[in-house]
Design a protein around this motif. Structure first.
Motif, PDB file in Angstrom:
ATOM      1  N   PRO A 574      -9.756 -20.033  -9.757  1.00  0.00           N
ATOM      2  CA  PRO A 574      -9.312 -19.181 -10.802  1.00  0.00           C
ATOM      3  C   PRO A 574      -9.924 -19.423 -11.999  1.00  0.00           C
ATOM      4  O   PRO A 574      -9.695 -18.342 -12.674  1.00  0.00           O
ATOM      5  CB  PRO A 574      -7.691 -19.110 -10.894  1.00  0.00           C
ATOM      6  CG  PRO A 574      -8.085 -21.465  -9.954  1.00  0.00           C
ATOM      7  CD  PRO A 574      -8.480 -20.852  -8.778  1.00  0.00           C
ATOM      8  N   GLY A 575     -10.994 -20.021 -11.412  1.00  0.00           N
ATOM      9  CA  GLY A 575     -11.905 -20.644 -13.022  1.00  0.00           C
ATOM     10  C   GLY A 575     -10.808 -20.720 -14.016  1.00  0.00           C
ATOM     11  O   GLY A 575     -10.365 -20.964 -14.290  1.00  0.00           O
ATOM     12  N   GLY A 576     -11.643 -20.924 -15.465  1.00  0.00           N
ATOM     13  CA  GLY A 576     -11.500 -21.713 -16.544  1.00  0.00           C
ATOM     14  C   GLY A 576     -12.089 -22.604 -16.842  1.00  0.00           C
ATOM     15  O   GLY A 576     -12.686 -22.588 -16.314  1.00  0.00           O
ATOM     16  N   PRO A 577     -11.586 -22.989 -17.830  1.00  0.00           N
ATOM     17  CA  PRO A 577     -12.800 -24.015 -18.239  1.00  0.00           C
ATOM     18  C   PRO A 577     -12.135 -25.398 -17.711  1.00  0.00           C
ATOM     19  O   PRO A 577     -10.715 -25.687 -17.196  1.00  0.00           O
ATOM     20  CB  PRO A 577     -12.422 -24.478 -19.591  1.00  0.00           C
ATOM     21  CG  PRO A 577     -10.500 -23.830 -20.245  1.00  0.00           C
ATOM     22  CD  PRO A 577     -10.422 -22.988 -18.670  1.00  0.00           C
ATOM     23  N   ALA A 578     -13.336 -26.158 -17.509  1.00  0.00           N
ATOM     24  CA  ALA A 578     -13.265 -27.178 -16.774  1.00  0.00           C
ATOM     25  C   ALA A 578     -14.762 -28.496 -17.086  1.00  0.00           C
ATOM     26  O   ALA A 578     -14.933 -27.895 -17.725  1.00  0.00           O
ATOM     27  CB  ALA A 578     -13.032 -27.066 -15.423  1.00  0.00           C
ATOM     28  N   THR A 579     -14.061 -29.615 -16.660  1.00  0.00           N
ATOM     29  CA  THR A 579     -15.310 -30.680 -17.251  1.00  0.00           C
ATOM     30  C   THR A 579     -15.583 -31.527 -15.900  1.00  0.00           C
ATOM     31  O   THR A 579     -14.789 -31.567 -15.220  1.00  0.00           O
ATOM     32  CB  THR A 579     -14.590 -32.015 -17.758  1.00  0.00           C
ATOM     33  OG1 THR A 579     -14.535 -31.870 -18.990  1.00  0.00           O
ATOM     34  CG2 THR A 579     -16.459 -33.164 -17.660  1.00  0.00           C
ATOM     35  N   LEU A 580     -16.886 -31.371 -15.333  1.00  0.00           N
ATOM     36  CA  LEU A 580     -17.381 -31.526 -14.276  1.00  0.00           C
ATOM     37  C   LEU A 580     -18.337 -32.562 -14.285  1.00  0.00           C
ATOM     38  O   LEU A 580     -18.612 -33.371 -15.271  1.00  0.00           O
ATOM     39  CB  LEU A 580     -18.460 -30.131 -13.583  1.00  0.00           C
ATOM     40  CG  LEU A 580     -17.564 -28.633 -13.210  1.00  0.00           C
ATOM     41  CD1 LEU A 580     -18.995 -27.773 -12.294  1.00  0.00           C
ATOM     42  CD2 LEU A 580     -16.508 -29.327 -12.387  1.00  0.00           C
ATOM     43  N   GLY A 581     -18.895 -33.532 -13.175  1.00  0.00           N
ATOM     44  CA  GLY A 581     -19.357 -34.792 -13.016  1.00  0.00           C
ATOM     45  C   GLY A 581     -18.354 -35.928 -13.469  1.00  0.00           C
ATOM     46  O   GLY A 581     -17.355 -35.035 -13.460  1.00  0.00           O
ATOM     47  N   LEU A 582     -18.883 -36.866 -13.627  1.00  0.00           N
ATOM     48  CA  LEU A 582     -18.354 -38.152 -13.762  1.00  0.00           C
ATOM     49  C   LEU A 582     -17.854 -38.410 -15.474  1.00  0.00           C
ATOM     50  O   LEU A 582     -19.244 -38.280 -16.187  1.00  0.00           O
ATOM     51  CB  LEU A 582     -19.006 -39.114 -13.389  1.00  0.00           C
ATOM     52  CG  LEU A 582     -18.495 -38.497 -11.666  1.00  0.00           C
ATOM     53  CD1 LEU A 582     -19.265 -40.233 -10.811  1.00  0.00           C
ATOM     54  CD2 LEU A 582     -16.723 -38.681 -11.017  1.00  0.00           C
ATOM     55  N   ARG A 583     -17.144 -39.279 -15.863  1.00  0.00           N
ATOM     56  CA  ARG A 583     -16.823 -39.838 -17.572  1.00  0.00           C
ATOM     57  C   ARG A 583     -17.669 -41.333 -17.173  1.00  0.00           C
ATOM     58  O   ARG A 583     -18.063 -41.026 -15.951  1.00  0.00           O
ATOM     59  CB  ARG A 583     -15.503 -40.140 -17.472  1.00  0.00           C
ATOM     60  CG  ARG A 583     -14.788 -38.947 -17.757  1.00  0.00           C
ATOM     61  CD  ARG A 583     -13.517 -39.076 -17.656  1.00  0.00           C
ATOM     62  NE  ARG A 583     -12.610 -40.406 -16.505  1.00  0.00           N
ATOM     63  CZ  ARG A 583     -12.280 -41.200 -16.486  1.00  0.00           C
ATOM     64  NH1 ARG A 583     -11.916 -42.031 -18.460  1.00  0.00           N
ATOM     65  NH2 ARG A 583     -11.965 -42.684 -15.421  1.00  0.00           N
ATOM     66  N   ALA A 584     -18.471 -41.851 -17.961  1.00  0.00           N
ATOM     67  CA  ALA A 584     -19.193 -42.535 -18.502  1.00  0.00           C
ATOM     68  C   ALA A 584     -18.601 -44.054 -17.222  1.00  0.00           C
ATOM     69  O   ALA A 584     -19.504 -44.281 -16.626  1.00  0.00           O
ATOM     70  CB  ALA A 584     -19.186 -43.009 -19.873  1.00  0.00           C
ATOM     71  N   GLU A 585     -17.121 -44.362 -17.480  1.00  0.00           N
ATOM     72  CA  GLU A 585     -16.228 -44.865 -17.078  1.00  0.00           C
ATOM     73  C   GLU A 585     -16.532 -44.431 -15.399  1.00  0.00           C
ATOM     74  O   GLU A 585     -16.885 -45.817 -14.706  1.00  0.00           O
ATOM     75  CB  GLU A 585     -14.663 -45.543 -17.949  1.00  0.00           C
ATOM     76  CG  GLU A 585     -13.894 -45.926 -16.578  1.00  0.00           C
ATOM     77  CD  GLU A 585     -14.207 -47.195 -16.893  1.00  0.00           C
ATOM     78  OE1 GLU A 585     -13.850 -48.505 -16.648  1.00  0.00           O
ATOM     79  OE2 GLU A 585     -14.989 -47.788 -17.734  1.00  0.00           O
ATOM     80  N   ASP A 586     -16.231 -43.617 -15.036  1.00  0.00           N
ATOM     81  CA  ASP A 586     -16.244 -43.357 -13.863  1.00  0.00           C
ATOM     82  C   ASP A 586     -17.795 -43.470 -13.371  1.00  0.00           C
ATOM     83  O   ASP A 586     -17.544 -44.134 -11.837  1.00  0.00           O
ATOM     84  CB  ASP A 586     -15.844 -42.213 -13.428  1.00  0.00           C
ATOM     85  CG  ASP A 586     -14.533 -42.098 -13.671  1.00  0.00           C
ATOM     86  OD1 ASP A 586     -13.921 -42.688 -13.375  1.00  0.00           O
ATOM     87  OD2 ASP A 586     -14.425 -40.680 -13.485  1.00  0.00           O
ATOM     88  N   ARG A 587     -18.659 -43.185 -13.697  1.00  0.00           N
ATOM     89  CA  ARG A 587     -19.783 -43.448 -13.385  1.00  0.00           C
ATOM     90  C   ARG A 587     -19.996 -45.304 -13.654  1.00  0.00           C
ATOM     91  O   ARG A 587     -20.867 -45.564 -12.080  1.00  0.00           O
ATOM     92  CB  ARG A 587     -20.979 -42.928 -14.798  1.00  0.00           C
ATOM     93  CG  ARG A 587     -20.970 -41.592 -14.597  1.00  0.00           C
ATOM     94  CD  ARG A 587     -22.158 -40.843 -14.745  1.00  0.00           C
ATOM     95  NE  ARG A 587     -22.430 -41.625 -15.814  1.00  0.00           N
ATOM     96  CZ  ARG A 587     -22.227 -41.117 -17.636  1.00  0.00           C
ATOM     97  NH1 ARG A 587     -21.683 -40.103 -17.701  1.00  0.00           N
ATOM     98  NH2 ARG A 587     -22.992 -41.586 -18.334  1.00  0.00           N
ATOM     99  N   ALA A 588     -19.703 -45.961 -14.420  1.00  0.00           N
ATOM    100  CA  ALA A 588     -19.862 -47.714 -13.611  1.00  0.00           C
ATOM    101  C   ALA A 588     -19.241 -47.864 -12.735  1.00  0.00           C
ATOM    102  O   ALA A 588     -19.885 -48.863 -12.020  1.00  0.00           O
ATOM    103  CB  ALA A 588     -19.194 -47.892 -15.505  1.00  0.00           C
ATOM    104  N   VAL A 589     -18.386 -47.440 -12.540  1.00  0.00           N
ATOM    105  CA  VAL A 589     -17.588 -47.951 -11.221  1.00  0.00           C
ATOM    106  C   VAL A 589     -18.190 -47.341 -10.350  1.00  0.00           C
ATOM    107  O   VAL A 589     -18.416 -48.043  -9.283  1.00  0.00           O
ATOM    108  CB  VAL A 589     -16.045 -46.819 -11.185  1.00  0.00           C
ATOM    109  CG1 VAL A 589     -15.339 -47.316  -9.685  1.00  0.00           C
ATOM    110  CG2 VAL A 589     -15.263 -47.951 -12.475  1.00  0.00           C
ATOM    111  N   VAL A 590     -18.715 -46.260  -9.969  1.00  0.00           N
ATOM    112  CA  VAL A 590     -19.470 -45.818  -9.026  1.00  0.00           C
ATOM    113  C   VAL A 590     -20.735 -46.766  -8.673  1.00  0.00           C
ATOM    114  O   VAL A 590     -20.853 -47.312  -8.133  1.00  0.00           O
ATOM    115  CB  VAL A 590     -20.305 -44.659  -9.110  1.00  0.00           C
ATOM    116  CG1 VAL A 590     -21.072 -44.383  -7.694  1.00  0.00           C
ATOM    117  CG2 VAL A 590     -19.311 -43.405  -9.045  1.00  0.00           C
TER     118      VAL A 590
END
Length: 801
Positions: A574-590
């Motif tokens: 469907p498309g539309g607005p979204a945020t891709l990638g990872l939040r800073a918190e999630d990158r730290a978890v990775v």
């Protein structure tokens, strides 16, 4: 030990000063000159030998017998200015003694008679103040003994023989018991110098935390047994435990109770005592439960634990199973709290560190799976708090300690200032939890003028071994060495009687070889981790973290259609607005889980127009259909480029190798583009691919938060499957096989090479995340890369609501 603990305690109750201490851990000298208390000294040495920690060199202590000072007699005689004279004499004596190199204990004056009691009390106030000013430790003799007891400590056998002749056997027993109390008082003052104190207190519930029972033997009962005094003693004991918890000791319950009823009772007592863990069952084996507890607290040594149980038979069973475990002889009900406390190590007089304060909270968070630890290396720290914590680790860390030097904060500060050394503090940040950052490991590296760098010390709290923290620390230490332009780091593990458990751990990291003489292990190498690998238990914790963080969006109704050119099933995105990638918190978890920095995965907002995407990967049958529309030269080029996945038949005929028609087509990027154009579409952009794979709710995997495994995706190392075989791991929009089967081409380029997403059957969990952007070229690294086609949606292609 050579005798049972109960037998040992019983022996202490009998007047006997023969024999020697079980081991020489403590040497005692008395001042002023002429002061001798051999009976007291021998009893304190017995306590130290049984309850202390064996030292490489015996602890030497000096005891000031204040009653032996010349001015003491003036106090007992109520002479004028006696208190001042005593203070001056004591101050001069303390100034002449070395309070820094060894513990210095100063006894208060014991009481002698009612007439001098007030003068003794005033003098002891002055003694306490003078002692504190000199940095020494005051021993409140007046609270445990009178002058007769102190006299008996000079030559108890002679005093006892005289009293026996006079028929005063009762007085012999009184003097002995008071002398024993006096020895306990001295031991409590010396204990912090002999051992860091218990890290874990394992406790029964019934008769220990409260009088009476909760549900022992299956019979519900309120814990209201015992009189008022008995209930008071249990309340005092709970307050004592709470104070130990606040200074970092762990408290765990092991009890023959229904776990739900025991937990409810714990929550209802005042003050509440939060447990780091509770092992409860009506038929529990407490010896086995102790094994579980020591293992749960990351294989902590039994010598750093205490088990408190009011059942003498249970006490003996635990002592037999764990000779190093400290099991006080305690009776209840009512709980003899004073007797119990004096049998325990008093704890450290040092202020607690951040790590001490959050230890219980850490284990509760770990049990609930809410935290993921990230390790950060701090090179050459200078702040006092960090250095004090590193010194604490040096003093306490025995099991995970490579060479066991015992460095103080001042010694570490000197190494920080020395350019020939690196001091590394390893700090952990707990993601998914409100736990504060803390220092959990330490390393010191020296740089000889010639040859490789040497890891002189490497130690850590064992709490984080389950999370692979030590492996991360190894890698960070090597990065520091490489930063100095040195290619090799060596070390030698040295056994110390406690760290053998982790000897094989070093070898498991493929960084160690046994010494020919069997004295230890040699380490050398340039790498200790493999990219993207992570311990299974930490992956499980990460899954719980994702499950708690993910708020799944409402499912989108799947709209499909068939493509005329090749019969592929297309799904409307469907498309539309979204945020891709990872939040800073999630990158730290990775970073914390995999030890890799997720480069290029920063969060970015997008607004996509609707598009149609293939539900399944393009198959070899479909690609062969395309090839049959090309000339013979192109067909031959395609067969060569695809590693002979296809067979050239008569002119105009191309077929997949026998039995492979429904497998994904593995093709170079240019051929994927050519097929997409022929099919009436194009390759997806990176943003389109990621959006179709994960939707709008921030999930890391197409199906949600669970770790990659069948049936959600193929098992790692699997052979290729047909394009329709795996429908369990579909994305939120109904697209199959987005991760874990073959990588998939996108239309974009990244780092100067065509980009691809999704991970293949060879990839580990790190690369199966929907946000991963590989940094290398698939054309040259042997990845399995397939593709799917997208087509722009028209004005009439609106998602169903």
């Amino acid at each position: 030990m050579t005798v049972g603990y109960m037998r040992w305690l019983a022996d202490l109750e009998r007047p006997d000063l023969t024999g020697e201490p079980e081991s020489e851990v403590l040497g005692i000298s008395f001042v002023p000159d002429g002061a001798r208390l051999p009976g007291l000294a021998l009893l304190v040495q017995r306590l130290a030998a049984r309850l202390g920690n064996v030292q490489e060199h015996p602890l030497r202590v000096t005891v000031v017998v204040t009653a032996a000072l010349e001015a003491a007699s003036a106090v007992y005689a109520n002479a004028s200015q006696a208190e001042t004279t005593l203070t001056v004499e004591l101050r001069e004596l303390l100034a002449a003694l070395d309070c820094q190199s060894r513990p210095l204990l100063v006894q208060t004056l014991p009481y002698a008679d009612p007439e001098s009691a007030q003068a003794v009390e005033a003098a002891n106030a002055a003694v306490t103040e003078t002692t504190a000013a000199a940095g020494a430790v005051v021993i409140p003799v007046h609270q445990a003994a009178d002058l007769d007891v102190l006299t008996a400590g000079e030559d108890f056998p002679a005093v006892a023989a005289t009293l026996e002749v006079l028929g005063r056997r009762d007085r012999v027993g009184y003097l002995w018991n008071r002398l024993l109390d006096l020895a306990w008082t001295h031991w409590q003052a010396l204990a912090p110098h002999l051992t860091p104190g218990p890290k874990v207190l394992l406790t029964d519930l019934d008769g220990v935390l409260w009088p009476g029972t909760v549900a022992e033997d299956g019979l519900p009962a309120a814990f209201t047994a015992g009189g008022v005094v008995g209930q008071l003693s249990h309340r005092v004991w709970r307050q004592h435990l709470a104070a130990r918890q606040q200074r970092g000791a762990l408290l765990a319950g092991i009890s023959k109770n229904d776990p739900a009823e025991a937990q409810a009772a714990l929550a209802g007592i005042d003050p509440a005592v939060p447990l780091a863990e509770l092992w409860a069952a009506q038929d529990i084996d407490k010896t086995a439960a102790t094994t579980w507890a020591l293992s749960y607290f990351d294989n902590i040594s039994a010598q750093h634990a205490v088990f408190i149980d009011d059942n003498p038979g249970q006490q003996e069973r635990l002592r037999a199973a764990y000779p190093a475990l400290h099991v006080p002889a305690v009776a209840a009900t009512p709980l003899l709290v004073t007797d119990l406390c004096r049998q325990l190590h008093p704890g450290s007089d040092q202020p607690p560190t951040t790590s001490d304060l959050q230890r219980t909270r850490y284990y509760q968070a770990r049990r609930s799976g809410e935290l993921v630890p990230e390790i950060v290396c701090i090179e050459d720290p200078t702040d006092a708090e960090t250095l004090r914590r590193l010194a604490q680790l040096h003093a306490r860390s025995n099991q995970f300690n490579m060479t066991t030097p015992r460095r103080t904060a001042d010694q570490l500060a000197a190494l920080v200032a020395d350019p020939a050394w690196s001091v590394l503090a390893f700090q952990v940040t707990y993601h998914g939890s409100d736990l504060a950052d803390e220092i959990i490991g330490c390393a010191e590296i020296t740089y000889p003028p010639d040859g490789p760098a040497r890891l002189d010390s490497f130690l850590a709290s064992c709490r984080l071994l389950w999370a692979g923290a030590q492996r991360r620390m190894f890698g960070q230490a090597q990065a520091v060495v490489r930063g100095r332009g040195i290619k090799e780091l060596t070390a030698r593990w040295q056994p110390n009687g406690r760290n053998e458990t982790y000897a094989q751990w070093y070898a498991h990291q493929e960084w160690a070889e046994p010494e020919p003489d069997g004295a230890g292990w040699l380490f050398t190498g340039t790498t200790v981790t493999r990219d993207g690998e992570s311990p299974d238990d930490l992956l499980e914790v990460m899954a719980r973290y994702l499950n708690a963080a993910l708020r799944p969006a409402d499912p989108t109704p799947t709209q499909t259609r068939l493509r005329d050119s090749d019969g592929a099933t297309e799904v409307l995105i469907p498309g539309g607005p979204a945020t891709l990638g990872l939040r800073a918190e999630d990158r730290a978890v990775v970073r914390s889980v995999f030890g890799l920095d997720p480069v290029g995965e920063e969060a970015r907002p997008v607004d996509l127009t609707p598009f149609w995407m293939d539900q399944h990967l393009v198959s070899r049958d479909m690609f062969a259909t395309f090839l049959r529309t090309t000339d013979r030269a192109e067909q031959a080029a395609a067969v060569e480029a695809t590693a002979e996945q296809y067979v050239l038949g008569p002119v105009g005929d191309v077929q997949p190798a026998f039995g492979t028609g429904q497998l994904p087509a593995i093709v170079p990027w240019v051929w994927a583009q050519r097929y997409a154009l022929w099919a009436g579409g194009r390759l997806p952009s990176e943003d389109e691919w990621e959006f179709a794979a994960r939707g709008t709710d921030g999930r890391w995997f197409p199906w949600g938060s669970a770790m990659p495994a069948p049936p959600r995706c193929l098992a790692r190392g699997s052979t290729l499957h047909t394009i329709t075989a795996n429908g369990w791991g579909a994305s939120p929009f109904g697209v199959d096989d987005m991760t874990g089967h073959v990588w998939q081409w996108c239309s974009d380029s990244y780092r100067d090479h065509p980009q691809y997403r999704g991970g293949d059957t060879r990839a580990n969990t790190y690369f199966l995340r929907t946000t991963v952007r590989p940094l290398e070229s698939a054309e040259h690294c042997g990845h399995l890369v397939g593709f799917r086609v997208v087509r722009d949606a028209g004005p009439d292609d609106q998602p169903e609501r």
